[in-house]
Write an enzyme that holds these catalytic residues in place. Sequence first.
Site, short mmCIF file in Angstrom:
data_model
loop_
_atom_site.label_atom_id
_atom_site.label_comp_id
_atom_site.label_asym_id
_atom_site.label_seq_id
_atom_site.Cartn_x
_atom_site.Cartn_y
_atom_site.Cartn_z
N SER A 40 50.41 46.30 36.97
CA SER A 40 49.98 45.95 38.32
C SER A 40 51.07 46.20 39.34
CB SER A 40 49.57 44.47 38.36
OG SER A 40 49.29 44.06 39.68
N GLN A 91 49.10 50.72 38.40
CA GLN A 91 47.91 50.29 39.15
C GLN A 91 48.28 50.02 40.60
OE1 GLN A 91 47.57 46.87 40.28
NE2 GLN A 91 45.64 47.32 41.31
N THR A 115 42.59 50.26 41.88
CA THR A 115 41.69 49.11 41.74
C THR A 115 41.05 48.79 43.08
OG1 THR A 115 43.00 48.17 39.94
CG2 THR A 115 41.53 46.68 41.11
N HIS A 141 36.39 42.91 37.99
CA HIS A 141 37.68 42.22 38.14
C HIS A 141 37.68 40.90 37.37
CE1 HIS A 141 41.31 43.01 40.76
NE2 HIS A 141 41.66 41.94 40.09
N ASP A 191 35.88 47.04 31.31
CA ASP A 191 36.81 45.93 31.49
C ASP A 191 35.99 44.68 31.75
OD1 ASP A 191 38.83 44.20 32.21
OD2 ASP A 191 39.74 45.52 33.68
N ILE A 194 35.96 40.98 26.88
CA ILE A 194 36.33 41.32 25.50
C ILE A 194 37.11 40.16 24.88
CG2 ILE A 194 37.65 42.88 24.03
CD1 ILE A 194 35.20 44.21 25.25
N ARG A 195 36.56 39.61 23.79
CA ARG A 195 37.22 38.50 23.10
C ARG A 195 37.40 38.74 21.60
NH1 ARG A 195 37.82 37.84 27.68
NH2 ARG A 195 37.48 35.98 28.97
N ARG A 223 42.57 38.58 30.20
CA ARG A 223 42.88 37.21 29.81
C ARG A 223 43.29 37.10 28.34
NH1 ARG A 223 38.37 36.75 33.21
NH2 ARG A 223 38.67 35.40 35.05
#
Length: 391
Positions: A108, A128, A156, A278, A309, A312-313, A333
């Site tokens: 970022s 990014q 982004t 996001h 994006d 996803i876990r 996360r």
Amino acid sequence: MSNSWFETVAEAQRLARKRLPKSVYGALLAGSEKGLTVSDNVGAFDELGFAPHVAGLSARRDLSATVMGQPISLPVIISPTGVQAVHPDGELAVARAAAARGTAIGLSSFASQPIEEVIAANPQTFFQMYWQGGRDQIAAGLDRASKAGAAGVIATLDWSFSHSRDWGSPHIPEELTFRELLRLAPEGLTRPRWLAGYLRTGHLPALTAPNLTEDGQPAPRFFAAYGQWMGTPPPTWDDVAWMRSQWDGPFLLKGVTRIDDALRAVDAGVTAISVSNHGGNNVDGTPATIRMLPGIAAAVGDQVEVLLDGGIRRGNDVVKAVALGARAVLIGRAYLWGLAANGQAGVENVLDILRNGIDSAMLGLGCSSLADLGPDKVYVPEGFTRAFGGS
């Protein structure tokens, strides 16, 4: 095996919640308004199903992929997230973990570590940027990324400055002054392992954005940089095309949720798009990205790389996304919880969990490579998908 090892991303989240001060954990959790999109991003994957085989399965599975010219060992890359105050090493720990597991990282522009140091830790770094400060400032940022050796750029655009949350927003100071330290002291004292990690380095989180430094000036404070971003008029499609023209390399547009926007991105000359909301931090009520992926992939997947994006876990989430049209996924996360739980090793732990889950699902589905995955491998219930902006 250390006590910090965990077997699922959910367990990493529980460890992060125990270790982080309340305000830091709250900032990581984020979301907007009622949290509809945050919930749907994760929950939508549960509506999709598999029908595994019992014999004739592949003894070996190749999980490798290529994203924007970068070979990666699994179809998972690190999504850029700003000011990673969950651990003293921040983005450097994440970059090293990604390199150790053979994948790329998005860095970022609001990161807490400078791009030059992150690329030294992982040459497969995509830088990014937001549309912030006007063309001269953006061109300067792209030039710095090029000189540092960035493998590509991520633009982004999926952000609309929605700051309200029904569960309340955490207090994040402009600067860690003595007064702020006194205010936050009770939180820090209740999370001694987090506090001790910073005390061993001799400093607390700087809350600055060193990758937005201009002309040898000190790194701007996070909220000063954020304020400039808020005050910058939003880009036009001509601006997007101009930004792409300033970068001689792979270019990903992040934040696409509509077919017409995906087509405009193709016209602007991008290399790849990320279907993203996001992480539920944009307009609440936007459907889960996995619901919008099939329509967008069908419209432009033969012209640009399509990534996903959001939500996803576990490894079989990745398999579902690839089967429905994604070349790879980005995680946010999930790796931040791993970073909070156990630093670099925690991020590696998360990537291992995803890798094992991908491999397990592919074994059951009888797939020997990602190329074998397609819509026929996933049960998609009627009414699951959402498509906006199509003809």
